[in-house]
Design an enzyme around this catalytic site. Sequence first.
Site, PDB file in Angstrom:
ATOM      1  N   HIS A  67       0.751  -1.327  -0.113  1.00 22.66           N
ATOM      2  CA  HIS A  67      -0.008  -0.008  -0.006  1.00 22.66           C
ATOM      3  C   HIS A  67       0.834   1.304   0.007  1.00 22.66           C
ATOM      4  O   HIS A  67       0.382   2.255  -0.284  1.00 22.66           O
ATOM      5  CB  HIS A  67      -1.023  -0.068   1.323  1.00 22.66           C
ATOM      6  CG  HIS A  67      -0.528   0.212   2.515  1.00 22.66           C
ATOM      7  ND1 HIS A  67      -0.224  -0.810   3.408  1.00 22.66           N
ATOM      8  CD2 HIS A  67      -0.553   1.663   3.178  1.00 22.66           C
ATOM      9  CE1 HIS A  67       0.149  -0.184   4.669  1.00 22.66           C
ATOM     10  NE2 HIS A  67       0.136   1.151   4.526  1.00 22.66           N
ATOM     11  N   ASP A 105       1.151  -7.813   2.373  1.00 28.76           N
ATOM     12  CA  ASP A 105       1.363  -6.354   1.888  1.00 28.76           C
ATOM     13  C   ASP A 105       2.704  -5.940   1.745  1.00 28.76           C
ATOM     14  O   ASP A 105       3.291  -5.318   2.448  1.00 28.76           O
ATOM     15  CB  ASP A 105       0.833  -5.555   3.110  1.00 28.76           C
ATOM     16  CG  ASP A 105       0.294  -4.279   3.110  1.00 28.76           C
ATOM     17  OD1 ASP A 105       0.905  -3.611   1.613  1.00 28.76           O
ATOM     18  OD2 ASP A 105      -0.479  -3.616   3.506  1.00 28.76           O
ATOM     19  N   SER A 162       4.081   2.188   8.490  1.00 30.01           N
ATOM     20  CA  SER A 162       3.887   0.910   7.421  1.00 30.01           C
ATOM     21  C   SER A 162       5.242   0.634   6.608  1.00 30.01           C
ATOM     22  O   SER A 162       5.828   1.735   6.119  1.00 30.01           O
ATOM     23  CB  SER A 162       2.902   1.423   6.536  1.00 30.01           C
ATOM     24  OG  SER A 162       1.491   0.830   6.892  1.00 30.01           O
TER      25      SER A 162
END
Length: 728
Positions: free
Chosen positions: A103, A239, A660
């Site tokens: 992402h 991810d 992240s």
Amino acid sequence: MVVLLFCRTKTFFMKRLTITFLAAVLSLAGHCNEGMWLPFLLENNIGEMREMGLHLTADDIYNINQACLKDAVVGFVDLDNPFSHFCSGSVISAQGLVITNHHCGLSVVQQHSSLQNDYITNGFWAMSLADELGGNDIGVCFLRRMEDVTETILQGVSDTLSVKRRNDLINSNISQLEKKVSDSTGLKAHVDAFYCDNEYYLSVYEIFEDIRLVGTPPIEVGKFGGDTDNWAWPRHTGDFTLFRIYADSQNQPAAYSDKNVPYRASNYLKINAKQKAEGDFVMLMGYPGTTNEYLPSFAVAARQDVFDPLVVNVRGKSINIIKEHMRADQSVMIKYTSKVASLANAWKKYQGERTGLISKRVVEKKRGREQLMNKWIAETDERKAQYGNLLDYYEADYIEYVKQEKARLLMSETLYKSEMLAIGRKIRTILNLNISDSAKQSQIIDYLNDFFTDYDLATDRTVTSMLIGEYLDNALPEHIPPTLKKMNRATAADVLISKSFLTDSASAVAFFKKSLAPDTKKLMKDPLYKLADEAALIYNITIGNPLGQIERKIDNHQRLFMRLQRQCFANSRIFPDANSTFRIAYGQIGGYRPSDAVRYTPFSTLGGIMEKCDLDVYDYTVPDRLKQLYADSDFGPYRNADGSMPVCFLSTCHTTGGNSGSPMFDADGNLIGLNFDRVWEGTMSDLQFDADICRNIGLDIRFVLFFIDKYAGARHLIEELDIVGLSE
Ligand code: ARG
Ligand code: ASP
């Protein structure tokens, strides 16, 4: 282990507190898993970290004179905003290979995708250096050093200065120091405020600008579970995305060029592919963006009851409309995947945050802490003089702040989220820049060409119509733009489209190409431009000016309130709120109890993906190839001892947005996973960390290896890595 937050003179008044009250207050105390710590002040934590299982020294983690772990950690930045890190990542090979989340790289993948080369849907793997995709507008930074410069920045600042004078002086001291350090080192220096403007630390970065896409899984894997599973456990999202840093022939940062070569990294992470166990020590590094852990009770109440519900309501409606259009048309799917993801992310997070704050009674607990502080203040005249009325003034000003901020947030979540109105606003901003007419012209034309590649008029028409309705229903009369007042709400969006030349790419570009300086009279007659202009004036001036004034007061109250908390609770370690600077968090692998009678274990496997797949939910589809690998149990040496294939795991580290892609390390500093999310029950950790329910979610590095090797067949990338602990 619990670090208790006691006021210095606790015994004096504690006897009078009821047991429940005490329990409530003390459960706000620091836990060993809470906190985002500073690399250069690790001596305060290292004892505890080693007790918890770490085998490294503070110098192995951060040292400006010798190789250390921090040199393999990167922050991802937009090149036009190089000190705000939107994600984190790490270097995993001597040839500058960098791993982060899917992402985090999605907008780059999208830029290289088209209906013919749909890398979002199919994934992308560069089978040689020549195939790696460059020309991206993102960069990565390395932290070279960090130090406390509070004394320099507060030079000449005294408590008697007005807030404005104080801020001006601090800002000027900051610019001088940043310039001095940048000029003398050739690196990028940045000073950030810590502890709510009580302290200032300098970070010196090296920023690389040529970052190329190397590999990414299909979105069905990289975003498996989509918005259904976002912010939630059990989770099965692959991810991750790989990039490579390129440098000039001297191994120095350089703008994108075909002459650049892969960066030769002297520090990169080793990967540990050994099976993990609950209770294992975990450490995580990266660039957490923003937290507000030290707010007073009334500020948390406003977030819980006013701000969060506003965002959730409007975004929910936009998301439903956009998703309908995406499902109906694959080209809209490509254009809006990344846009809807960012809308949906906050929409879901704020629901979890509100639920967590309510269920853990955070407002009540904070009130309890404020009572303790008031008692502490009342004990001496000096404290009374410094803080006597602080909370009362703060609370009174906060009522005004909530009113103004609510008006701003409403505009920002409604009229400012309309894409067609954004066209007018952007043009207005460029026209107001202090640059030549020809520079303005080319900026506007570039912007328009860029904008229309990802634009779908039919989708935006329906969204804008809804947003206008929401604004009209909720805004104060003095905040409604005159053009909007004259329109019929049901047809407003259609009228804007039919009467404006700006929502059509050809007519918009032609207008600005016609002459160097655009015909402003004609522009001001365009209803869309006019409405965008009026809205911007209301946002910046009618709302912005009083809001700015009250914000300055609030910031000053918060600075003193933070100082009060550090003095009153002086026996506890208090970490500074996240502010997009380099931080270290630590904890252990661990599950949690989301509700009565339920316990979540901390590991998920590929079998869970297959179970979800059978449910016939839109977000739960995976490529056939993955199903085949599962059916064949073709997991290579990356599987668990029982033959299952690991996907995600939970740990107790304190993280937030920006973390992240953060590398998750084992006790020896080897890479074991990539942080990418938090659990739904625990998203309140931005305001209050609760050790029972706050967990971060990591992608197991073994899933990454399995995917690169078995799914993508990119063995050359596996060869580049330094892997220990493989099962065969
Ligand atoms: N919630 C995570 C974060 O804040 C992941 C977002 C991307 N994933 C998604 N399904 N939208 O960024
Ligand atoms: N998903 C977040 C990020 O993108 C991490 C989080 O908020 O936990 O940084």
